[in-house]
Design a protein around this motif. Sequence first.
Motif, PDB file in Angstrom:
ATOM      1  N   GLU A  16       0.831  -1.204   0.000  1.00 51.00           N
ATOM      2  CA  GLU A  16       0.000   0.000   0.000  1.00 51.00           C
ATOM      3  C   GLU A  16       0.871   1.261   0.000  1.00 51.00           C
ATOM      4  N   ALA A  19       2.405   1.704  -3.386  1.00 52.30           N
ATOM      5  CA  ALA A  19       1.400   2.135  -4.365  1.00 52.30           C
ATOM      6  C   ALA A  19       1.132   3.628  -4.282  1.00 52.30           C
ATOM      7  N   HIS A  24       1.489   6.428 -12.257  1.00 52.54           N
ATOM      8  CA  HIS A  24       0.479   6.077 -13.256  1.00 52.54           C
ATOM      9  C   HIS A  24      -0.634   5.252 -12.609  1.00 52.54           C
ATOM     10  N   PRO A  25      -1.912   5.668 -12.742  1.00 55.42           N
ATOM     11  CA  PRO A  25      -3.014   4.926 -12.101  1.00 55.42           C
ATOM     12  C   PRO A  25      -3.087   3.474 -12.549  1.00 55.42           C
ATOM     13  N   GLY A  26      -2.826   3.217 -13.820  1.00 53.41           N
ATOM     14  CA  GLY A  26      -2.893   1.844 -14.306  1.00 53.41           C
ATOM     15  C   GLY A  26      -1.846   0.974 -13.655  1.00 53.41           C
ATOM     16  N   GLN A  27      -0.629   1.483 -13.527  1.00 52.12           N
ATOM     17  CA  GLN A  27       0.421   0.727 -12.865  1.00 52.12           C
ATOM     18  C   GLN A  27       0.091   0.502 -11.399  1.00 52.12           C
ATOM     19  N   ARG A  28      -0.585   1.475 -10.804  1.00 52.95           N
ATOM     20  CA  ARG A  28      -0.957   1.323  -9.398  1.00 52.95           C
ATOM     21  C   ARG A  28      -1.961   0.183  -9.232  1.00 52.95           C
ATOM     22  N   ARG A  29      -2.956   0.109 -10.136  1.00 51.98           N
ATOM     23  CA  ARG A  29      -3.942  -0.971 -10.062  1.00 51.98           C
ATOM     24  C   ARG A  29      -3.288  -2.332 -10.280  1.00 51.98           C
ATOM     25  N   ASP A  30      -2.386  -2.391 -11.266  1.00 51.46           N
ATOM     26  CA  ASP A  30      -1.697  -3.657 -11.530  1.00 51.46           C
ATOM     27  C   ASP A  30      -0.854  -4.092 -10.342  1.00 51.46           C
ATOM     28  N   LEU A  32      -1.330  -3.333  -7.137  1.00 45.21           N
ATOM     29  CA  LEU A  32      -2.163  -3.762  -6.017  1.00 45.21           C
ATOM     30  C   LEU A  32      -2.803  -5.119  -6.284  1.00 45.21           C
ATOM     31  N   SER A  33      -3.263  -5.324  -7.516  1.00 43.48           N
ATOM     32  CA  SER A  33      -3.910  -6.602  -7.823  1.00 43.48           C
ATOM     33  C   SER A  33      -2.894  -7.738  -7.896  1.00 43.48           C
ATOM     34  N   PHE A 832      -5.885   2.725  -0.336  1.00 43.48           N
ATOM     35  CA  PHE A 832      -6.312   1.596  -1.151  1.00 43.48           C
ATOM     36  C   PHE A 832      -6.716   0.393  -0.314  1.00 43.48           C
TER      37      PHE A 832
END
Length: 833
Positions: A16, A19, A24-30, A32-33, A832
């Motif tokens: 967390e 993150a 980049h928001p997309g890299q952050r989602r990747d 975390l997932s 997050f």
Amino acid sequence: MSNNSSLSSPAQDYLERLALEVRHPGQRRDLLSGGAAHSTLFELHQSLSPDATFEGEDAANGSILKRLELAYGASPLAPPSVLKPDADGRSQINTAPPLKRTPMAPKPWTTSPFERFAKSRKLKQGTLKPWQRKTEAPVAPSRHHWQKVGSARRWVLILLTVAQSAMAVTYMTSILPYKGTAPLEIAILILFALLFAWVSSGFWTALMGFFQLLKGRDRFSITASATPDTAIEDSARTALVMPICNEDVDRVFAGLKATYESVQRSGEGRLFDFYVLSDTYDPELCLAEQHAWMRLCKEVDGFGHIFYRRRRRRVKRKSGNIDDFCRRWGGQYRYMLVLDADSVMTGTCLKRLVQLMEANPNAGIIQSAPVAAGSNNLYSRLQQFATSVYGPLFTAGLHFWQLGESHYWGHNAIIRVEPFMYYCSLAPLPGKGALAGEILSHDFVEAALMRRAGWGVWIAYDLPGSFEEMPPSLLEELQRDRRWCHGNLMNFRLFMVRGMHPVHRAVFLTGVMSYLSAPLWFLFLVLSTAMLAVHTLSAPVYFPEPGMLHPQWPEWHPGKAVALFSTTLTLLFLPKILSVILIWVKGAKWYGGRGRLGLSMVLESLFSMMLAPVRMLFHTRFVLAALLGIKIKWTSPSRDSSETPWREAIMRHGPQTILGVVWTAGVYYLDPRFLWWLAPIVGALMLSIPVSVISSKVGLGLKSRASRLFLIPEEANPARELRATKRYVRHAEALRETPRFIDAVVDPVENAFACAMGVARHGVSPALERSRRRYLEEVLEHGPEQVPNALRLQLLDDPVLLSRLHYTVWNERDRYPAWVDETYEHRPPPRFV
């Protein structure tokens, strides 16, 4: 860290926090997932660096590059040539070019003529082998005609000084009651002769500088030897080296950025590389320097031209730092140009210095004449006004008398690297005590060694574009003088060293006299007061020698005393008047106009008179402390403003104030009329506290500038580089705070950066592993606030040790909660969860 107590594990908590710093928001989602499935911190680091082979507590080493990539996104932290794996696969930021070592060894000193004689006998007898260097000596240039001219001029200076001093001593003898025959009067005459000769030499130096500048032509000026359009060969590579130690990081890199950009505008950027050579031992400042270097390189695309090195072993201070550069990279450059932490230079000035070196193969050092600028305190504005108005006369005068056997001031000067490396490395002074060991004032000694080897040392007194800053207050200046005083006293031990040029022997002497004159003046005043006491409290002696047939009547001549006093004042203040006249002739627009310039000169002269007795007592104390081996503990308080607090002023100037009061009372008791002569001295001492505090005020400095008082061209019409420096300082101060040491340990991105900047890239050995284990246990035992500075530096140097500590405080967070809790105490919780 109560606001994160709901996080399931150290791995999730770490994820967390990482993150939060992904742009980049997309890299952050990747992130975390992809990281949610990993239950341990080791697995998380493995997922960030699937190709890494680091095991156990070294797992975080493998994810350094990925953490940096996530934080900096599409704008990489550094090009692949700078940020790349080391021999063990750990990510490393290469802050310096590859090594190309060149031997550089200092020759031991033989300071005693008797010891030198004994060595010469042993060499002749074959019982002692001669000292030899490993490298071949550079070919010394041939003798030039200017050397004969300079020698003739200096004989003229000696004759003028001796003749003027002899006349003054003769006149002084006629003033004394017993015509210089009493023991006390003899001592006073000796002191007066030394001090008047010191004043006289300064007067003739300034006078010749005035005529030189008024004429505007100098056939021996080094700047006349090459035109500004002279082409420079690509082989004339020059390194700009800036040694720093615990400096204001924002100011250092702002000035460096302004200088670098100016060099690029000059069209000769291909010739110059920049080196920041750090001896900083404050861990927080070390981190600030690393970030400032990276930010500077990214802003000006300076990778490959701007380098940074922090020494792990700080030996020989500044001169040792320069030597270290020369050994590592000096062989790659024909010239190096030494900068101070507050130096700013224009690209045109740097280009001209290289042109002058190329045009004068007999020149070893060319010293520019730095102009003080950029200060706001009243004290520093007064000092920079004095250096701007009066300084050119003395600098031009020094050049007139010395020519190519001149001074080097340790900064804003260009140096021919090959002879410097061969001849100018400094061995420690032999013996024990305060005047032995590492040479402090290295610049004068290096100039003397360069000239002894046959190369000239010049002052480019008429070359513009070289700038520095002044101390913001009297106490800051005195703290600097304490070091300079000790260094100059040490240098005088080299006065009799074999082969030194007479001019540089004189430089050692004048360096000592610049501080030794203070106790001599003080002793002169004390003896004068003692003579007053003797003649007041005792009966006159009419027959001082046995067998005298006629009495000797003591006579005072107040009129002659006034005349001699006026003559001395003329020698002291006429150079200031001539400086102002010279500016009036050439144009006083940028000094606030003729009227403001004249008023500023009068006010500055009064202020300098107020400070002269204060400096006299401090310098006397510094000289005595150095000679007696007494260490003066003087650490000014850390403060954002540069103003002197009343409490510190009372502590520093209190004894002087008391001395002024006692001295006044004693003289008033003996003879109130004598107070008219002593009033400028004792009055200044009694007012030293308020003068020191008030003169340090920034507000008064800004008001004086608004009134066009003490104005100089660098304020009225500042160079582009000075304007840029101020702008960059403001910009740096507006950025977020530089990471703390604890951030470098705990924060995922800051730790990755600090590990990549680590310079201790050791191999694997059992002894090293045991040492690291001991250090790690010691750090964890101390806790984040109690780790000693030396151990913090050890961690910042060693990327393996720092990475292990990072992994441990996260993986065993329940055991060592203070590290993570204190790092994120004032930061928002993760968003997050």
